[in-house]
Design a protein around this motif. Structure first.
Motif, PDB file in Angstrom:
ATOM      1  N   GLU A 172       0.829  -1.209   0.000  1.00 44.46           N
ATOM      2  CA  GLU A 172       0.000   0.000   0.000  1.00 44.46           C
ATOM      3  C   GLU A 172       0.861   1.257   0.000  1.00 44.46           C
ATOM      4  O   GLU A 172       0.547   2.242  -0.694  1.00 44.46           O
ATOM      5  CB  GLU A 172      -0.918  -0.006   1.226  1.00 44.46           C
ATOM      6  CG  GLU A 172      -1.968  -1.111   1.193  1.00 44.46           C
ATOM      7  CD  GLU A 172      -2.697  -1.243   2.510  1.00 44.46           C
ATOM      8  OE1 GLU A 172      -3.944  -1.234   2.509  1.00 44.46           O
ATOM      9  OE2 GLU A 172      -2.020  -1.358   3.557  1.00 44.46           O
TER      10      GLU A 172
ATOM     11  N   VAL B  76       2.153   2.010  -3.469  1.00 41.72           N
ATOM     12  CA  VAL B  76       1.103   2.619  -4.301  1.00 41.72           C
ATOM     13  C   VAL B  76       0.971   4.102  -3.970  1.00 41.72           C
ATOM     14  O   VAL B  76       0.908   4.956  -4.869  1.00 41.72           O
ATOM     15  CB  VAL B  76      -0.250   1.903  -4.096  1.00 41.72           C
ATOM     16  CG1 VAL B  76      -1.376   2.664  -4.796  1.00 41.72           C
ATOM     17  CG2 VAL B  76      -0.179   0.466  -4.613  1.00 41.72           C
ATOM     18  N   GLU B  77       0.925   4.432  -2.679  1.00 39.26           N
ATOM     19  CA  GLU B  77       0.786   5.825  -2.260  1.00 39.26           C
ATOM     20  C   GLU B  77       1.989   6.665  -2.685  1.00 39.26           C
ATOM     21  O   GLU B  77       1.850   7.812  -3.107  1.00 39.26           O
ATOM     22  CB  GLU B  77       0.594   5.890  -0.741  1.00 39.26           C
ATOM     23  CG  GLU B  77      -0.725   5.328  -0.254  1.00 39.26           C
ATOM     24  CD  GLU B  77      -1.922   6.084  -0.804  1.00 39.26           C
ATOM     25  OE1 GLU B  77      -1.828   7.313  -0.989  1.00 39.26           O
ATOM     26  OE2 GLU B  77      -2.959   5.440  -1.062  1.00 39.26           O
TER      27      GLU B  77
ATOM     28  N   LYS C 244       1.803   7.418  -6.397  1.00 38.86           N
ATOM     29  CA  LYS C 244       0.829   8.494  -6.646  1.00 38.86           C
ATOM     30  C   LYS C 244       1.458   9.860  -6.394  1.00 38.86           C
ATOM     31  O   LYS C 244       1.303  10.792  -7.189  1.00 38.86           O
ATOM     32  CB  LYS C 244      -0.386   8.327  -5.735  1.00 38.86           C
ATOM     33  CG  LYS C 244      -1.329   7.202  -6.091  1.00 38.86           C
ATOM     34  CD  LYS C 244      -2.466   7.183  -5.082  1.00 38.86           C
ATOM     35  CE  LYS C 244      -3.448   6.054  -5.327  1.00 38.86           C
ATOM     36  NZ  LYS C 244      -4.514   6.030  -4.279  1.00 38.86           N
TER      37      LYS C 244
ATOM     38  N   LEU D 109      -3.323  -5.025  -8.745  1.00 40.69           N
ATOM     39  CA  LEU D 109      -3.654  -3.969  -7.779  1.00 40.69           C
ATOM     40  C   LEU D 109      -3.300  -2.590  -8.334  1.00 40.69           C
ATOM     41  O   LEU D 109      -4.065  -1.637  -8.192  1.00 40.69           O
ATOM     42  CB  LEU D 109      -2.911  -4.210  -6.464  1.00 40.69           C
ATOM     43  CG  LEU D 109      -3.317  -5.441  -5.648  1.00 40.69           C
ATOM     44  CD1 LEU D 109      -2.350  -5.656  -4.497  1.00 40.69           C
ATOM     45  CD2 LEU D 109      -4.735  -5.276  -5.117  1.00 40.69           C
ATOM     46  N   LEU D 110      -2.116  -2.498  -8.976  1.00 39.59           N
ATOM     47  CA  LEU D 110      -1.688  -1.227  -9.550  1.00 39.59           C
ATOM     48  C   LEU D 110      -2.640  -0.763 -10.647  1.00 39.59           C
ATOM     49  O   LEU D 110      -2.980   0.420 -10.728  1.00 39.59           O
ATOM     50  CB  LEU D 110      -0.268  -1.351 -10.113  1.00 39.59           C
ATOM     51  CG  LEU D 110       0.875  -1.491  -9.102  1.00 39.59           C
ATOM     52  CD1 LEU D 110       2.181  -1.785  -9.823  1.00 39.59           C
ATOM     53  CD2 LEU D 110       1.020  -0.231  -8.253  1.00 39.59           C
TER      54      LEU D 110
ATOM     55  N   LYS E 237      -5.753  -1.455 -10.969  1.00 38.65           N
ATOM     56  CA  LYS E 237      -7.010  -1.008 -10.357  1.00 38.65           C
ATOM     57  C   LYS E 237      -6.891   0.413  -9.828  1.00 38.65           C
ATOM     58  O   LYS E 237      -7.887   1.137  -9.733  1.00 38.65           O
ATOM     59  CB  LYS E 237      -7.399  -1.952  -9.218  1.00 38.65           C
ATOM     60  CG  LYS E 237      -8.019  -3.267  -9.666  1.00 38.65           C
ATOM     61  CD  LYS E 237      -8.494  -4.081  -8.479  1.00 38.65           C
ATOM     62  CE  LYS E 237      -9.194  -5.354  -8.923  1.00 38.65           C
ATOM     63  NZ  LYS E 237      -9.665  -6.164  -7.761  1.00 38.65           N
ATOM     64  N   LYS E 238      -5.658   0.799  -9.498  1.00 38.73           N
ATOM     65  CA  LYS E 238      -5.422   2.160  -9.004  1.00 38.73           C
ATOM     66  C   LYS E 238      -5.154   3.149 -10.140  1.00 38.73           C
ATOM     67  O   LYS E 238      -4.866   4.312  -9.891  1.00 38.73           O
ATOM     68  CB  LYS E 238      -4.233   2.163  -8.027  1.00 38.73           C
ATOM     69  CG  LYS E 238      -4.464   1.358  -6.761  1.00 38.73           C
ATOM     70  CD  LYS E 238      -5.542   1.972  -5.884  1.00 38.73           C
ATOM     71  CE  LYS E 238      -5.718   1.201  -4.585  1.00 38.73           C
ATOM     72  NZ  LYS E 238      -6.757   1.804  -3.720  1.00 38.73           N
TER      73      LYS E 238
END
Length: 245
Positions: A116, A119-120, A123, A148-149, A151-152
């Motif tokens: 997580e 991912v943050e 961003k 997962l990436l 989906k983001k």
């Protein structure tokens, strides 16, 4: 007589107690001798130059100068190197990365998994295209991470370590190393292919020790490690350190 039997019993009991006392004394002496030997070994193996790994104070965390040990690097470093490093953070990319990393740490430290947090971080640095350099043995884990990436909202491009199918012997690796497979891992190729794709951030997943070094060396984009491969410890290298004592 009854008294004679009692005396014999007490004599036997005394002999048994003496034996056990002697046994435990010898055991304790052996244990103490082992500990002493370890202490002597540690003393004789002390490094000639002390650094942060020899510190037990950690006063630099709060800038408590009065508690710095005599060998403290904060206390004794070359001030020019310190100023050079501080000045480097004013460069655009370095500034963006440091602020993004600090923001993620401040907001999610101890609350989010590394997946997580990655991912943050991506961003916050404005990454759009994420490269994944993965070990073949962790390809399934990499697929899940890529999902997962995506989906983001990220574009994802992954390169497996065995891409190119180059035999180890082609670059001079001896045949005896083929016991782990005849095809070589190719971290330089992984980096160069991701460079071609112009990724904004590359994520290393389970690259072998040394292969990760070469990948980082040849990657144009920033690299962050998601998984440090450790087959013996379930990809948790610190498990070995925690049990070292």
């Amino acid at each position: 007589t009854c008294y004679t039997e009692i005396r014999q019993f007490l004599k036997l009991l005394f002999e048994m107690l003496s034996f056990y006392c002697l046994f435990f004394t010898v055991h304790l002496l052996k244990k103490e001798a082992t500990l002493f030997q370890k202490r002597v070994t540690i003393m004789t193996n002390e490094p000639k130059t002390l650094s942060c790994i020899d510190c037990a104070v950690k006063a630099c965390k709060k800038g408590d100068a009065e508690k710095y040990p005599d060998f403290c690097l904060t206390k004794n470093m070359n001030p020019d190197i310190l100023q050079e490093s501080i000045a480097a953070y004013s460069e655009e990319e370095n500034h963006r990365v440091m602020f993004s990393a600090a923001d993620v740490e401040s907001a999610f430290y101890g609350k989010m998994t590394r997946v997580e947090e990655t991912v943050e971080f991506a961003k916050r640095i404005g990454a759009k295209k994420i490269g994944i350099a993965t070990c073949l043995g962790l390809l399934e884990e990499s697929k899940i991470f890529a999902k997962l990436l995506r989906k983001k909202g990220f574009e994802v491009y992954g390169i497996c370590c065995k891409t190119g199918a180059v035999p180890k012997t082609e670059i001079g690796i001896p045949e005896k190393c083929e016991n782990s497979g005849a095809t070589m891992c190719n971290p330089i190729l992984q980096a160069k292919m991701l460079n071609e794709e112009q990724t904004d951030l590359n994520v290393s997943i389970g690259l072998c020790v040394g292969h990760d070094s070469l990948f980082n060396k040849y990657s144009d984009a920033l690299v962050t490690t998601l998984v440090a491969k450790d087959r013996a410890m379930g990809h948790n290298p610190c498990a070995a350190i925690y049990t070292a004592e």
